[in-house]
Design a protein around this motif. Structure first.
Motif, PDB file in Angstrom:
ATOM      1  N   SER A   1      56.529  -8.465  25.501  1.00  0.00           N
ATOM      2  CA  SER A   1      56.141  -7.301  24.704  1.00  0.00           C
ATOM      3  C   SER A   1      55.113  -7.718  23.656  1.00  0.00           C
ATOM      4  N   ASN A   2      54.147  -6.851  23.421  1.00  0.00           N
ATOM      5  CA  ASN A   2      53.151  -7.134  22.385  1.00  0.00           C
ATOM      6  C   ASN A   2      53.780  -7.157  21.003  1.00  0.00           C
ATOM      7  N   ALA A   3      54.999  -6.654  20.906  1.00  0.00           N
ATOM      8  CA  ALA A   3      55.702  -6.687  19.621  1.00  0.00           C
ATOM      9  C   ALA A   3      55.913  -8.114  19.135  1.00  0.00           C
ATOM     10  N   ALA A   4      55.868  -9.087  20.067  1.00  0.00           N
ATOM     11  CA  ALA A   4      56.036 -10.482  19.675  1.00  0.00           C
ATOM     12  C   ALA A   4      54.912 -10.949  18.754  1.00  0.00           C
ATOM     13  N   TYR A   5      53.784 -10.284  18.820  1.00  0.00           N
ATOM     14  CA  TYR A   5      52.617 -10.695  18.035  1.00  0.00           C
ATOM     15  C   TYR A   5      52.339  -9.761  16.857  1.00  0.00           C
ATOM     16  N   MET A   6      53.168  -8.756  16.685  1.00  0.00           N
ATOM     17  CA  MET A   6      52.953  -7.805  15.597  1.00  0.00           C
ATOM     18  C   MET A   6      53.443  -8.381  14.276  1.00  0.00           C
ATOM     19  N   PRO A   7      52.735  -8.144  13.195  1.00  0.00           N
ATOM     20  CA  PRO A   7      53.269  -8.524  11.876  1.00  0.00           C
ATOM     21  C   PRO A   7      54.518  -7.685  11.585  1.00  0.00           C
ATOM     22  N   TRP A   8      55.414  -8.243  10.812  1.00  0.00           N
ATOM     23  CA  TRP A   8      56.709  -7.597  10.599  1.00  0.00           C
ATOM     24  C   TRP A   8      56.590  -6.217   9.976  1.00  0.00           C
ATOM     25  N   PHE A   9      55.578  -6.014   9.111  1.00  0.00           N
ATOM     26  CA  PHE A   9      55.468  -4.715   8.455  1.00  0.00           C
ATOM     27  C   PHE A   9      55.010  -3.637   9.434  1.00  0.00           C
ATOM     28  N   SER A  10      54.247  -4.037  10.468  1.00  0.00           N
ATOM     29  CA  SER A  10      53.867  -3.075  11.505  1.00  0.00           C
ATOM     30  C   SER A  10      55.049  -2.806  12.432  1.00  0.00           C
ATOM     31  N   TYR A  11      55.801  -3.872  12.748  1.00  0.00           N
ATOM     32  CA  TYR A  11      56.966  -3.724  13.616  1.00  0.00           C
ATOM     33  C   TYR A  11      57.962  -2.732  13.012  1.00  0.00           C
ATOM     34  N   LEU A  12      58.150  -2.819  11.707  1.00  0.00           N
ATOM     35  CA  LEU A  12      59.098  -1.953  11.017  1.00  0.00           C
ATOM     36  C   LEU A  12      58.482  -0.616  10.590  1.00  0.00           C
ATOM     37  N   LEU A  13      57.238  -0.363  11.026  1.00  0.00           N
ATOM     38  CA  LEU A  13      56.529   0.889  10.745  1.00  0.00           C
ATOM     39  C   LEU A  13      56.244   1.086   9.255  1.00  0.00           C
ATOM     40  N   LEU A  14      56.277   0.007   8.515  1.00  0.00           N
ATOM     41  CA  LEU A  14      56.004   0.137   7.087  1.00  0.00           C
ATOM     42  C   LEU A  14      54.566   0.567   6.833  1.00  0.00           C
ATOM     43  N   ASP A  15      53.641   0.112   7.736  1.00  0.00           N
ATOM     44  CA  ASP A  15      52.249   0.545   7.571  1.00  0.00           C
ATOM     45  C   ASP A  15      52.107   2.046   7.818  1.00  0.00           C
ATOM     46  N   ILE A  16      52.908   2.564   8.760  1.00  0.00           N
ATOM     47  CA  ILE A  16      52.882   4.003   9.034  1.00  0.00           C
ATOM     48  C   ILE A  16      53.410   4.778   7.834  1.00  0.00           C
ATOM     49  N   LEU A  17      54.390   4.227   7.170  1.00  0.00           N
ATOM     50  CA  LEU A  17      54.956   4.889   5.999  1.00  0.00           C
ATOM     51  C   LEU A  17      54.060   4.737   4.782  1.00  0.00           C
ATOM     52  N   ILE A  18      53.455   3.574   4.673  1.00  0.00           N
ATOM     53  CA  ILE A  18      52.653   3.283   3.483  1.00  0.00           C
ATOM     54  C   ILE A  18      51.353   4.083   3.462  1.00  0.00           C
ATOM     55  N   VAL A  19      50.696   4.215   4.630  1.00  0.00           N
ATOM     56  CA  VAL A  19      49.394   4.905   4.673  1.00  0.00           C
ATOM     57  C   VAL A  19      49.488   6.337   4.148  1.00  0.00           C
ATOM     58  N   PRO A  20      50.410   7.175   4.658  1.00  0.00           N
ATOM     59  CA  PRO A  20      50.492   8.528   4.090  1.00  0.00           C
ATOM     60  C   PRO A  20      50.902   8.542   2.617  1.00  0.00           C
ATOM     61  N   VAL A  21      51.755   7.589   2.234  1.00  0.00           N
ATOM     62  CA  VAL A  21      52.143   7.517   0.819  1.00  0.00           C
ATOM     63  C   VAL A  21      50.925   7.206  -0.039  1.00  0.00           C
ATOM     64  N   ILE A  22      50.117   6.246   0.438  1.00  0.00           N
ATOM     65  CA  ILE A  22      48.897   5.899  -0.306  1.00  0.00           C
ATOM     66  C   ILE A  22      47.930   7.082  -0.315  1.00  0.00           C
ATOM     67  N   ALA A  23      47.812   7.758   0.858  1.00  0.00           N
ATOM     68  CA  ALA A  23      46.899   8.913   0.948  1.00  0.00           C
ATOM     69  C   ALA A  23      47.332  10.019  -0.013  1.00  0.00           C
ATOM     70  N   ILE A  24      48.633  10.293  -0.016  1.00  0.00           N
ATOM     71  CA  ILE A  24      49.148  11.324  -0.923  1.00  0.00           C
ATOM     72  C   ILE A  24      48.929  10.914  -2.372  1.00  0.00           C
ATOM     73  N   ALA A  25      49.156   9.618  -2.648  1.00  0.00           N
ATOM     74  CA  ALA A  25      48.958   9.126  -4.008  1.00  0.00           C
ATOM     75  C   ALA A  25      47.498   9.266  -4.432  1.00  0.00           C
ATOM     76  N   ILE A  26      46.575   8.955  -3.487  1.00  0.00           N
ATOM     77  CA  ILE A  26      45.147   9.071  -3.800  1.00  0.00           C
ATOM     78  C   ILE A  26      44.772  10.522  -4.077  1.00  0.00           C
ATOM     79  N   VAL A  27      45.267  11.419  -3.191  1.00  0.00           N
ATOM     80  CA  VAL A  27      44.970  12.849  -3.373  1.00  0.00           C
ATOM     81  C   VAL A  27      45.537  13.334  -4.694  1.00  0.00           C
ATOM     82  N   TYR A  28      46.784  12.915  -4.970  1.00  0.00           N
ATOM     83  CA  TYR A  28      47.436  13.338  -6.213  1.00  0.00           C
ATOM     84  C   TYR A  28      46.663  12.848  -7.436  1.00  0.00           C
ATOM     85  N   LEU A  29      46.299  11.561  -7.410  1.00  0.00           N
ATOM     86  CA  LEU A  29      45.575  11.011  -8.552  1.00  0.00           C
ATOM     87  C   LEU A  29      44.202  11.639  -8.693  1.00  0.00           C
TER      88      LEU A  29
END
Length: 522
Positions: free
Chosen positions: A468-496
């Motif tokens: 599986s390509n998951a063997a080469y994924m960084p842990w934050f991508s594996y745990l979908l943290l990047d998926i969670l962080i991007v919208p949070v950052i986007a919302i934060a940018i829009v809010y600010l």
């Protein structure tokens, strides 16, 4: 004419076979007794096997087999004495994790530095289709796969480790999968889960920040000549991620379910075959035992004759009171023993366990011996010492076919009580027979399954499609943290941004109002 036909077929079979480099860097006899069955099976299936080993295969030869000996082999007693083994029964699980570094790192370098191994490392004409490393935390030896540009497989005699999962693209779910040293099931309590998370996290830290850096430094030192300008040697950590297959000494009947990737194959019981005829003296001793026979063995490394004398005499005193006979693997055959006790330096353990008159197996809890007792349907009394032995013992206790005694707390009373319980209570025997049926109920023999996958890797040139390509994924991508962080950052940018805009607009309005009020005053 018949000889000519046989010769032609032998040449064709060799030509159709693959070339395998089989590495056994750890000088543990118990590991080698299992691993040599893989070597023999590969040779018998017409593959050309070159094996770097610490001990020769006795009474075995073939034009397809080349044996490269690490002789003299690394002396384990220089880092782990018999006395250390006796004391290690009381080690904490954290100490057990650290203990592998004590002898594995030193034996890794010892083997690579050996003259015979150096010839292979610096060879120019050798080619292999596959490298198999009998891995017991000797990761530096995986660099042979880089040297020969061949896919590689790990055979792990000690059972499962969490880093197998990561190499195949899976993060071990610690919520219900216990660490390999822990005896817990998949229904851990809160405190057990806390213990599991702490130990598993510690093991991860120790492997990645202590063990692997040492193994990587060893590999870079002994294989450094393979580096080219602009093309350094791969790190062991990165090399391991490209492993094609991991063969694990485990079996579904004795292990709780856990998520499993296709690149991990269980081979528990692969070395167990139909029993061979016993030596005449042992056969007669067993056949004439009216009340049955107890088999007592502490494995290949622990020497019963070097136990404290008071413990030896305690065992013999307890045995002398039994109506059963006892066969004890004991290195000093001149030691005075009771009439119902027979001592032997070496025993055909798995063949003995298959005899119907064996009523109890007293063992230390090594993986191979535990599987042999399980496969033969014999109840077991464990006295574990080091490594995974306590884990194996407690798992069998939980399954209902065994009891366990702690060596440091062992007394004549506790031993006699345990023996009486196991010899008179049929529950253990019945449960042992039930588990044996599960253990032996396989689609194919575990050795046939293991060899199929080894050959599959060679046929498919690395079986990259199983990874599986998951063997080469960084842990934050594996745990979908990047998926969670991007919208949070986007919302934060829009809010600010909106906050800034509104603040500026409000400021502008306020300034304009002040000017208008100032004009009115004038």
């Amino acid at each position: 004419m018949k000889l000519l036909v046989l010769f032609v077929f032998s040449i064709l079979s060799i030509a159709n076979g693959y070339k395998v480099l089989f590495l056994v860097p750890f000088p543990g006899t118990s590991h080698w007794l299992v691993l040599q069955s893989f070597v023999k099976e590969l040779v018998n299936r017409d593959h050309e096997v070159t094996a770097i080993v610490n001990y020769p295969i006795m009474n075995f030869s073939s034009p397809n087999y080349t044996e490269i000996l690490i002789s003299p082999h690394f002396d384990l007693s220089t880092t782990f004495t018999q006395e250390d083994a006796h004391k290690s029964a009381d080690e904490s699980y954290f100490e057990k994790v650290r203990s592998y570094d004590t002898y594995c790192t030193k034996s890794s370098e010892y083997g690579l530095n050996h003259t015979n191994v150096q010839k292979v490392i610096h060879s120019q004409d050798l080619k292999f289709d596959l490298v198999i490393n009998a891995d017991f935390f000797h990761d530096s030896w995986f660099m042979f796969a880089h040297k020969f540009n061949a896919p590689f497989i790990s055979i792990c005699p000690y059972g499962y480790s969490d880093f197998f999962d990561r190499a195949n693209g899976l993060l071990t779910p610690w919520s219900h999968v216990p660490h390999s040293l822990l005896p817990y099931g998949d229904d851990m309590s809160y405190t057990e889960r806390v213990h599991n998370v702490i130990l598993s996290a510690y093991d991860w830290w120790f492997r990645n920040w202590v063990l692997l850096p040492q193994q990587n430094e060893i590999a870079q030192r002994y294989f450094g000549h393979l580096a080219e300008p602009g093309k350094p040697l791969p790190r062991i950590q990165d090399l391991y991620q490209n492993i094609s297959l991991i063969l694990v000494n485990a079996h579904r009947s004795t292990s709780k379910p856990r998520p499993l990737m296709p690149g991990i194959i269980h081979y528990g019981g692969a070395h167990i075959k139909p029993p061979k005829p016993l030596p005449t003296d042992l056969q007669q001793y067993l056949d004439t035992a009216e009340h049955g026979v107890i088999l007592f063995s502490l494995g290949s490394y622990l020497q019963a004759s070097k136990l404290p004398k008071e413990k030896i005499d305690m065992f013999l005193n307890a045995f002398s009171k039994l109506k059963q006979r006892v066969i004890w693997k004991f290195e000093d055959e001149t030691y005075k023993v009771p009439p119902n006790v027979l001592v032997k330096k070496w025993l055909p353990q798995t063949d003995l366990l298959a005899h119907p008159n064996i009523v109890l197996f007293i063992a230390h809890g090594g993986m191979s011996g535990t599987f042999e007792g399980t496969a033969r349907g014999v109840p077991m009394l464990f006295i574990p010492f080091f490594g995974d032995q306590q884990r194996n013992a407690l798992k069998s206790v939980a399954s209902g076919n065994a009891l366990m005694l702690k060596f440091s707390d062992l007394t004549a009373e506790s031993l006699s009580t345990a023996l009486e319980e196991m010899l008179t209570n049929k529950v253990y025997k019945n449960r042992a027979k039930e588990i044996a049926r599960l253990f032996n109920d396989n689609l194919v023999h575990p050795m046939d399954e293991a060899i199929f996958w080894i050959e599959y890797v060679m046929r498919s040139k690395g079986a990259k499609h199983l990874k599986s390509n998951a063997a080469y994924m960084p842990w934050f991508s594996y745990l979908l943290l990047d998926i969670l962080i991007v919208p949070v950052i986007a919302i934060a940018i829009v809010y600010l941004t909106l906050k800034t805009v509104f603040r500026e607009m409000k400021s502008s309005v306020n300034k304009k109002g002040k000017k208008q009020r100032a004009k009115k005053v004038k």
